[in-house]
Scaffold this active site. Structure first.
Site, mmCIF file in Angstrom:
data_model
loop_
_atom_site.group_PDB
_atom_site.id
_atom_site.type_symbol
_atom_site.label_atom_id
_atom_site.label_comp_id
_atom_site.label_asym_id
_atom_site.label_seq_id
_atom_site.Cartn_x
_atom_site.Cartn_y
_atom_site.Cartn_z
ATOM 1 N N ASN A 23 0.841 -1.432 -0.076
ATOM 2 C CA ASN A 23 -0.020 -0.069 -0.001
ATOM 3 C C ASN A 23 0.965 1.319 -0.133
ATOM 4 O OD1 ASN A 23 -3.142 -0.323 0.186
ATOM 5 N ND2 ASN A 23 -2.365 -1.654 1.877
ATOM 6 N N ARG A 100 -0.096 -1.987 14.495
ATOM 7 C CA ARG A 100 -0.099 -1.574 15.992
ATOM 8 C C ARG A 100 -1.275 -0.658 16.268
ATOM 9 N NH1 ARG A 100 2.444 -4.571 19.214
ATOM 10 N NH2 ARG A 100 3.017 -2.636 20.645
ATOM 11 N N ILE A 101 -1.994 -1.079 17.313
ATOM 12 C CA ILE A 101 -3.192 -0.374 17.738
ATOM 13 C C ILE A 101 -2.515 1.217 18.220
ATOM 14 C CG2 ILE A 101 -5.008 -0.184 19.220
ATOM 15 C CD1 ILE A 101 -5.664 -3.115 18.816
ATOM 16 N N HIS A 118 -8.219 -0.071 6.060
ATOM 17 C CA HIS A 118 -8.796 -1.608 6.578
ATOM 18 C C HIS A 118 -9.316 -2.429 5.841
ATOM 19 C CE1 HIS A 118 -10.214 -3.877 9.934
ATOM 20 N NE2 HIS A 118 -11.427 -3.813 9.693
ATOM 21 N N GLU A 183 -7.417 -2.364 -2.558
ATOM 22 C CA GLU A 183 -6.874 -1.470 -1.832
ATOM 23 C C GLU A 183 -6.065 -0.511 -2.524
ATOM 24 O OE1 GLU A 183 -4.870 -3.183 1.965
ATOM 25 O OE2 GLU A 183 -6.620 -4.702 1.919
HETATM 26 C C1 GRF Z 1 -3.078 -6.415 3.864
HETATM 27 O O1 GRF Z 1 -3.480 -7.361 4.776
HETATM 28 C C2 GRF Z 1 -4.191 -5.157 3.885
HETATM 29 O O2 GRF Z 1 -5.402 -5.687 3.969
HETATM 30 C C3 GRF Z 1 -3.711 -4.262 5.009
HETATM 31 O O3 GRF Z 1 -2.276 -4.557 5.187
HETATM 32 C C4 GRF Z 1 -1.868 -5.680 4.445
HETATM 33 C C5 GRF Z 1 -1.094 -4.998 3.447
HETATM 34 O O4 GRF Z 1 0.072 -4.505 3.808
HETATM 35 N N1 GRF Z 1 -4.162 -3.032 4.892
HETATM 36 P P1 GRF Z 1 1.007 -4.013 2.887
HETATM 37 O O5 GRF Z 1 0.517 -2.619 2.516
HETATM 38 O O6 GRF Z 1 1.372 -4.835 1.843
HETATM 39 O O7 GRF Z 1 2.293 -3.642 3.872
#
Ligand code: GRF
Length: 201
Positions: A23, A100-101, A118, A183
């Site tokens: 992401n 982490r929360i 999320h 995402e």
């Molecule tokens: C995936 O499980 C996604 O659903 C959540 O974080 C994970 C992706 O991690 N948002 P990253 O972005 O590849 O580090």
């Protein structure tokens, strides 16, 4: 105009990660476009083995690890995180696979400036194991949400959502893979919306 000259007028974005940073990469790629209102200023991981730590410098962004296991308490970790963010002076903080929360005290220091993605159609399935929950519930649709972070977990105002149809033979893993694709499309769009909102207010 040089990149440095271009970036000086842009909003500053910090990205927090815990893992591979897929992401994070979509946000870095999009902020590299000339029409973006923001520029990345720091990537911070809470785990030294976070794969995204190596990807950030390769994309021209400083990266640092603040290992939560190196601290005796959550508050000491969050104090170190807060100091690092103060140094970076971000206008927005994007949680991108950050696992982490964050305490209400920490969120209050940055409230209104933290986004999170999320993997569920909030307010359904806050917390972990969202894909398994959706399958077990017999839902037809699942997806992901980008929202403002507040003191309550996975509960802040929603900026955007993307949906995925659940197939009869889906496993949590196969569903997660399709949600992750969404995402990667949603988060850059949501960050642009958040940036526009800051500029217009
Ligand atoms: C995936 O499980 C996604 O659903 C959540 O974080 C994970 C992706 O991690 N948002 P990253 O972005 O590849 O580090």
């Amino acid at each position: 105009m040089s990149k440095a000259e271009r970036d000086v007028d842009r909003l500053r974005v910090a990205i927090l990660i815990s893992g591979g940073g897929s992401n994070m990469m979509t946000l870095l790629d999009d902020m590299g476009r000339d029409d973006h209102l923001a520029t990345p200023v720091i990537v911070i991981a809470n785990r030294p083995d976070a794969g995204g730590l190596a990807k950030a410098p390769a994309n021209g962004v400083a990266a640092q690890c603040i290992d939560h296991k190196a601290f005796d308490s959550r508050s000491e970790f969050e104090d170190a995180l807060h100091r690092a963010l103060l140094d970076a002076a971000p206008d927005l903080i994007c949680l991108a696979g950050f696992m982490r929360i964050l305490s209400a005290e920490f969120v209050a220091k940055w409230e209104g400036r933290i986004l999170n993605i999320h993997p569920s159609l909030l307010p359904k399935y806050k917390g972990l194991h969202t894909h398994a929950c959706a399958i077990e519930a017999g839902d037809d649709l699942h997806g992901c949400t980008v929202h403002h972070v507040t003191a309550a977990l996975d509960d802040g105002p929603i900026i955007g959502q993307a949906t995925v149809r659940i197939a009869v033979d889906d496993t949590p893993e196969s569903l997660a893979a399709r949600v992750l694709v969404q995402e990667h499309l949603l988060y850059p769009k949501a960050l642009r919306i958040a940036c526009e909102s800051i500029i217009q207010n």
